[in-house]
Design a protein around this motif. Sequence first.
Motif, PDB file in Angstrom:
ATOM      1  N   SER A 136      32.178   8.135  28.424  1.00 36.81           N
ATOM      2  CA  SER A 136      32.606   8.667  29.727  1.00 36.81           C
ATOM      3  C   SER A 136      34.116   8.852  29.768  1.00 36.81           C
ATOM      4  N   TRP A 137      34.843   7.920  29.180  1.00 38.25           N
ATOM      5  CA  TRP A 137      36.304   8.018  29.142  1.00 38.25           C
ATOM      6  C   TRP A 137      36.762   9.232  28.338  1.00 38.25           C
ATOM      7  N   ILE A 138      36.132   9.476  27.193  1.00 31.55           N
ATOM      8  CA  ILE A 138      36.510  10.624  26.369  1.00 31.55           C
ATOM      9  C   ILE A 138      36.146  11.933  27.061  1.00 31.55           C
ATOM     10  N   ASN A 139      34.976  11.995  27.678  1.00 29.54           N
ATOM     11  CA  ASN A 139      34.577  13.219  28.382  1.00 29.54           C
ATOM     12  C   ASN A 139      35.487  13.510  29.566  1.00 29.54           C
ATOM     13  N   ALA A 140      35.987  12.446  30.213  1.00 28.58           N
ATOM     14  CA  ALA A 140      36.822  12.645  31.396  1.00 28.58           C
ATOM     15  C   ALA A 140      38.237  13.084  31.043  1.00 28.58           C
ATOM     16  N   MET A 161      28.227  19.799  14.645  1.00 27.76           N
ATOM     17  CA  MET A 161      28.472  18.362  14.584  1.00 27.76           C
ATOM     18  C   MET A 161      29.958  18.028  14.748  1.00 27.76           C
ATOM     19  N   LEU A 162      30.836  18.859  14.201  1.00 31.85           N
ATOM     20  CA  LEU A 162      32.261  18.554  14.231  1.00 31.85           C
ATOM     21  C   LEU A 162      32.971  19.138  15.441  1.00 31.85           C
ATOM     22  N   GLN A 163      32.344  20.069  16.123  1.00 31.70           N
ATOM     23  CA  GLN A 163      33.013  20.710  17.255  1.00 31.70           C
ATOM     24  C   GLN A 163      32.213  20.535  18.535  1.00 31.70           C
ATOM     25  N   ALA A 164      31.704  19.333  18.738  1.00 33.18           N
ATOM     26  CA  ALA A 164      30.980  19.033  19.976  1.00 33.18           C
ATOM     27  C   ALA A 164      31.933  19.118  21.163  1.00 33.18           C
ATOM     28  N   GLY A 165      31.496  19.800  22.199  1.00 37.40           N
ATOM     29  CA  GLY A 165      32.311  19.958  23.396  1.00 37.40           C
ATOM     30  C   GLY A 165      33.251  21.137  23.360  1.00 37.40           C
ATOM     31  N   VAL A 166      33.280  21.889  22.247  1.00 38.47           N
ATOM     32  CA  VAL A 166      34.144  23.067  22.130  1.00 38.47           C
ATOM     33  C   VAL A 166      33.236  24.264  21.876  1.00 38.47           C
ATOM     34  N   ALA A 167      33.070  25.127  22.878  1.00 36.57           N
ATOM     35  CA  ALA A 167      32.135  26.246  22.784  1.00 36.57           C
ATOM     36  C   ALA A 167      32.853  27.486  22.276  1.00 36.57           C
ATOM     37  N   THR A 168      33.155  27.523  20.979  1.00 30.79           N
ATOM     38  CA  THR A 168      33.771  28.684  20.352  1.00 30.79           C
ATOM     39  C   THR A 168      33.008  29.008  19.080  1.00 30.79           C
ATOM     40  N   LYS A 169      32.601  30.280  18.920  1.00 29.82           N
ATOM     41  CA  LYS A 169      31.818  30.686  17.764  1.00 29.82           C
ATOM     42  C   LYS A 169      32.683  31.052  16.567  1.00 29.82           C
ATOM     43  N   GLU A 170      33.920  31.524  16.790  1.00 28.62           N
ATOM     44  CA  GLU A 170      34.743  32.030  15.700  1.00 28.62           C
ATOM     45  C   GLU A 170      35.617  30.967  15.062  1.00 28.62           C
ATOM     46  N   TRP A 175      37.729  22.455  11.823  1.00 30.45           N
ATOM     47  CA  TRP A 175      38.389  21.858  12.984  1.00 30.45           C
ATOM     48  C   TRP A 175      37.445  20.878  13.678  1.00 30.45           C
ATOM     49  N   MET A 176      38.020  19.772  14.138  1.00 31.26           N
ATOM     50  CA  MET A 176      37.218  18.704  14.731  1.00 31.26           C
ATOM     51  C   MET A 176      37.679  18.447  16.161  1.00 31.26           C
ATOM     52  N   SER A 177      36.699  18.301  17.046  1.00 30.73           N
ATOM     53  CA  SER A 177      37.008  18.018  18.445  1.00 30.73           C
ATOM     54  C   SER A 177      37.134  16.513  18.681  1.00 30.73           C
ATOM     55  N   SER A 178      37.590  16.160  19.867  1.00 30.19           N
ATOM     56  CA  SER A 178      37.798  14.744  20.197  1.00 30.19           C
ATOM     57  C   SER A 178      36.473  13.983  20.274  1.00 30.19           C
ATOM     58  N   ILE A 179      35.427  14.623  20.809  1.00 29.06           N
ATOM     59  CA  ILE A 179      34.131  13.949  20.897  1.00 29.06           C
ATOM     60  C   ILE A 179      33.551  13.725  19.502  1.00 29.06           C
TER      61      ILE A 179
END
Length: 261
Positions: A136-140, A161-170, A175-179
């Motif tokens: 919850s803390w990371i999502n907030a 798997m590596l870009q959860a929470g980042v909705a970009t196709k290109e 690159w890795m997201s915080s989640i």
Amino acid sequence: MAQLPAQTIHRDPQLFYWILLPITAVMILTGVLRYYATVLMQTPPKKLDRGAMREQRSLLHGIAVRSNFHVLSAPSFRTRRDYLTNAYESGAYLKDPDRRGQPPPNPMTDPGAMDGMMGMMKNNMAMMIPNTLIMSWINAFFSGFVIIKLPFPITIKFKSMLQAGVATKEMDPRWMSSISWYFLCYFGLQFVFNFLLGNENAANQMAQQMAGMGAQNPQMFGPGVDPDKQFKTEAENLAVVEHYSVLDNVEDRLLEGIKSK
């Protein structure tokens, strides 16, 4: 064939200090605190009484004889098998022979079973509550941030798997997201916990989950299990063993080995 140019994303260098390091530090501190909380919540196992210990050891005796029959001679194995089979079928090792043939007691009324359920519930709560709060803390605060790029190429299958929470196709899959970094720390910090707490630590999340799903009762005959049925099953297993010994014809084999040299 022309190669695509390398994708470059201009990121604020402060993301490394304000997102990646805090998430990693929080995950390590949470694992250490979970370890000590689990140690404090653990209840010492209750000692088995004489009858229950006799049931357990006698069944282990039969299993040991069945598993190691090949080191026994034929007369020795037959003697042990006949004795154990008669004892198992007659109920000589039962803790309460008067309840033979009756249904096992309700596990909900067994104090030992209740202690096991409480221990499993404590382990599950020690896992669920910190993980829910951290997620919850990371999502907030950190949702949607791209914080790190892997130094090696990977296929497009790892993108989700590596870009959860980042909705970009290109975006490059490296690159890795915080989640995703949170999940990587969740499954990959065991070596850090081993260094800080030792190999026998309880901070490993997967090990705790397996321990929570496993039996908490040290007794072999858990709640709802009929010891008489287990004894009869072991008697049947002993009866169908086809005995052979590693010492069969050992003299002939020894002489053949000497002659071959």
